[in-house]
Enzyme design. Structure first.
Site, short mmCIF file in Angstrom:
data_model
loop_
_atom_site.label_atom_id
_atom_site.label_comp_id
_atom_site.label_asym_id
_atom_site.label_seq_id
_atom_site.Cartn_x
_atom_site.Cartn_y
_atom_site.Cartn_z
N ASP A 156 0.87 -1.16 0.00
CA ASP A 156 0.00 0.00 0.00
C ASP A 156 0.92 1.22 0.00
OD1 ASP A 156 -2.27 1.62 0.21
OD2 ASP A 156 -2.24 1.54 2.39
N ASP A 202 -0.19 5.02 0.83
CA ASP A 202 -0.47 5.97 1.90
C ASP A 202 -0.45 5.27 3.26
OD1 ASP A 202 -1.14 8.50 0.43
OD2 ASP A 202 -2.59 7.16 -0.51
#
Length: 230
Positions: free
Chosen positions: A13, A15
């Protein structure tokens, strides 16, 4: 690192994992929602919007106001967000060193983000990682269903030529851990981001409940958690 690691592709991922960006993004989203009279506290932001796509955020807002948001909702949110990214955004502590170690070991990696390609591009440029992730940063814009559906993880694996069973995912979001599991991938949780200050322990438990094999508070231990060898 052991031989097993050479068979793996890491899907990150972005963020709250590679960039310490969620504290900025969620704060600016809170402002944007408030402009429509939607009051959302920090815990609800964490629960509802970590890993969410813009499409999912707009659907939430429209359900709350029982009508359409302004066509410029995303544009206005992004204008404030990108200004702060360019001024303030930093890589997650330990991210650059971790990526350097993976490069040295010949381990493939990529990004699978609920954010748009535009947002990814601005953020990667701001933290100096644009060249490193060129051609291997994938957005939920490329699939029909964002996290917690498996679509984005399967798309990223296909683009990297990796069988899902050979992928390991690092995620800070419950939706991301859930989606990785649905894609047949091993998920590791991460709670080291600034946005989880004061909430690391309960969020770690939620990530475990969603299927995370283990949960990290920092990136220095990633390889041992992912591959069982250093």
């Amino acid at each position: 690192m052991g031989q097993e690691t050479m068979m793996k592709t890491v899907i990150f991922d972005f963020d709250g994992v590679i960039a310490d960006s969620e504290i900025i993004a969620l704060a600016e989203l809170q402002v944007s929602l408030a402009e429509y009279g939607i009051t959302v506290d920090w815990n609800t932001l964490l629960e509802k919007f970590l890993g969410a796509s813009v499409k999912q955020i707009i659907a939430f807002a429209e359900a709350r106001i029982d009508g359409p948001v302004d066509p410029d909702f995303q544009k206005d949110w992004y204008a404030r967000l990108f200004e702060r990214y360019r001024r303030e955004l930093k890589p997650m502590p330990g991210a650059e060193a971790m990526l350097d170690r993976l490069d040295a070991a010949g381990i493939d990696y990529c990004i699978a983000s609920g954010g748009s390609y535009k947002r990814l591009g601005v953020a990667l440029q701001a933290i100096g990682f644009a060249e490193r992730f060129e051609g291997r940063a994938f957005s939920a814009e490329s699939v029909e269903h964002g996290k917690p559906a498996p679509d984005l993880f399967l798309y990223a694996a296909e683009k990297r030529g990796a069988p899902p069973a050979d992928c390991v995912v690092l995620e800070d979001a419950i939706a991301g851990v859930t989606g990785a599991g649905r894609a047949g991938m091993r998920a590791i949780g991460f709670v080291g981001g600034s946005h989880l200050e004061g909430a690391r322990s309960p969020h770690a438990e939620r990530l475990r409940a969603a299927g995370a094999a283990t949960v990290l508070t920092g990136l220095s231990g990633f390889e041992a958690a992912a591959f069982g060898a250093v």
